[in-house]
Motif scaffolding. Structure first.
Motif, PDB file in Angstrom:
ATOM      1  N   ARG A   1       6.241  -9.123  -6.903  1.00 46.55           N
ATOM      2  CA  ARG A   1       6.640  -7.735  -6.673  1.00 46.55           C
ATOM      3  C   ARG A   1       6.023  -7.196  -5.405  1.00 46.55           C
ATOM      4  O   ARG A   1       4.858  -7.444  -5.120  1.00 46.55           O
ATOM      5  CB  ARG A   1       6.178  -6.877  -7.839  1.00 46.55           C
ATOM      6  CG  ARG A   1       7.290  -6.338  -8.689  1.00 46.55           C
ATOM      7  CD  ARG A   1       6.728  -5.373  -9.699  1.00 46.55           C
ATOM      8  NE  ARG A   1       6.820  -4.020  -9.192  1.00 46.55           N
ATOM      9  CZ  ARG A   1       7.845  -3.218  -9.415  1.00 46.55           C
ATOM     10  NH1 ARG A   1       8.836  -3.638 -10.149  1.00 46.55           N
ATOM     11  NH2 ARG A   1       7.887  -2.003  -8.926  1.00 46.55           N
TER      12      ARG A   1
ATOM     13  N   SER B   1      -2.644 -10.384  -4.266  1.00 47.36           N
ATOM     14  CA  SER B   1      -1.630 -11.130  -3.533  1.00 47.36           C
ATOM     15  C   SER B   1      -2.205 -12.069  -2.487  1.00 47.36           C
ATOM     16  O   SER B   1      -1.590 -13.076  -2.146  1.00 47.36           O
ATOM     17  CB  SER B   1      -0.678 -10.158  -2.821  1.00 47.36           C
ATOM     18  OG  SER B   1      -0.014  -9.336  -3.751  1.00 47.36           O
TER      19      SER B   1
ATOM     20  N   THR C   1       4.210  -4.574  -3.757  1.00 45.86           N
ATOM     21  CA  THR C   1       3.379  -3.431  -4.107  1.00 45.86           C
ATOM     22  C   THR C   1       2.999  -2.686  -2.833  1.00 45.86           C
ATOM     23  O   THR C   1       3.096  -3.227  -1.722  1.00 45.86           O
ATOM     24  CB  THR C   1       2.098  -3.884  -4.819  1.00 45.86           C
ATOM     25  OG1 THR C   1       1.357  -4.716  -3.915  1.00 45.86           O
ATOM     26  CG2 THR C   1       2.414  -4.663  -6.091  1.00 45.86           C
ATOM     27  N   GLU C   2       2.530  -1.461  -3.010  1.00 47.25           N
ATOM     28  CA  GLU C   2       2.076  -0.677  -1.867  1.00 47.25           C
ATOM     29  C   GLU C   2       0.901  -1.379  -1.191  1.00 47.25           C
ATOM     30  O   GLU C   2       0.800  -1.405   0.041  1.00 47.25           O
ATOM     31  CB  GLU C   2       1.652   0.710  -2.347  1.00 47.25           C
ATOM     32  CG  GLU C   2       1.481   1.700  -1.231  1.00 47.25           C
ATOM     33  CD  GLU C   2       1.297   3.119  -1.748  1.00 47.25           C
ATOM     34  OE1 GLU C   2       0.517   3.849  -1.130  1.00 47.25           O
ATOM     35  OE2 GLU C   2       1.923   3.479  -2.760  1.00 47.25           O
TER      36      GLU C   2
ATOM     37  N   ASP D   1      13.319  -6.547  -5.818  1.00 43.61           N
ATOM     38  CA  ASP D   1      11.972  -6.164  -5.411  1.00 43.61           C
ATOM     39  C   ASP D   1      11.095  -7.362  -5.079  1.00 43.61           C
ATOM     40  O   ASP D   1      10.016  -7.185  -4.530  1.00 43.61           O
ATOM     41  CB  ASP D   1      11.277  -5.386  -6.540  1.00 43.61           C
ATOM     42  CG  ASP D   1      11.818  -3.972  -6.648  1.00 43.61           C
ATOM     43  OD1 ASP D   1      11.643  -3.381  -7.718  1.00 43.61           O
ATOM     44  OD2 ASP D   1      12.405  -3.482  -5.668  1.00 43.61           O
TER      45      ASP D   1
ATOM     46  N   ALA E   1      -5.219  -6.174  -0.753  1.00 43.62           N
ATOM     47  CA  ALA E   1      -4.294  -6.627  -1.799  1.00 43.62           C
ATOM     48  C   ALA E   1      -4.836  -7.889  -2.463  1.00 43.62           C
ATOM     49  O   ALA E   1      -4.285  -8.972  -2.295  1.00 43.62           O
ATOM     50  CB  ALA E   1      -2.915  -6.882  -1.199  1.00 43.62           C
TER      51      ALA E   1
END
Ligand code: SF4
Length: 97
Positions: free
Chosen positions: A65, A33, A67-68, A9, A30
């Motif tokens: 990771r 991120s 993420t959406e 992932d 995000a």
């Protein structure tokens, strides 16, 4: 989750600062991120930057990771300046080449 699954992932986020126009969409979408730097251009919270003045070392860090929110940030960038790479294999995951 196994360590292997976690690795699968993991993605490395890269921002091409020659393309970035500083819209800030990615940092809003995000914030864990991506963030805007003092120069008004985006940079990954972890990861590396491309382009003039980027200062990235190209190593891409250790990955994070997927993420959406991160996937949406890639899709929403108006100039396709954000790219995701497999932390494990190094190939580009998004956007499609
Ligand atoms: S969404 Fe794209 S153009 Fe806007 S700040 Fe982020 S990387 Fe730069």
């Amino acid at each position: 989750m196994t360590a292997d699954a976690a690795d699968a992932d993991a993605v490395v986020v890269r921002v091409d600062r020659d393309r970035c126009i500083g819209s800030g969409m990615c940092a809003l979408t995000a914030p864990g991120s991506l963030a805007l730097g003092a120069d008004g251009l985006a940079r990954p919270v972890r990861g590396s930057v491309d382009g003039a003045g980027g200062g990235g070392d190209g190593s891409g860090g250790n990955g994070e990771r997927l993420t959406e929110a991160l996937a949406e940030a890639v899709d929403f960038c108006p100039v396709e300046a954000i790219a995701l790479y497999s932390a494990r294999h190094g190939h580009r995951l998004a956007p499609a080449e």
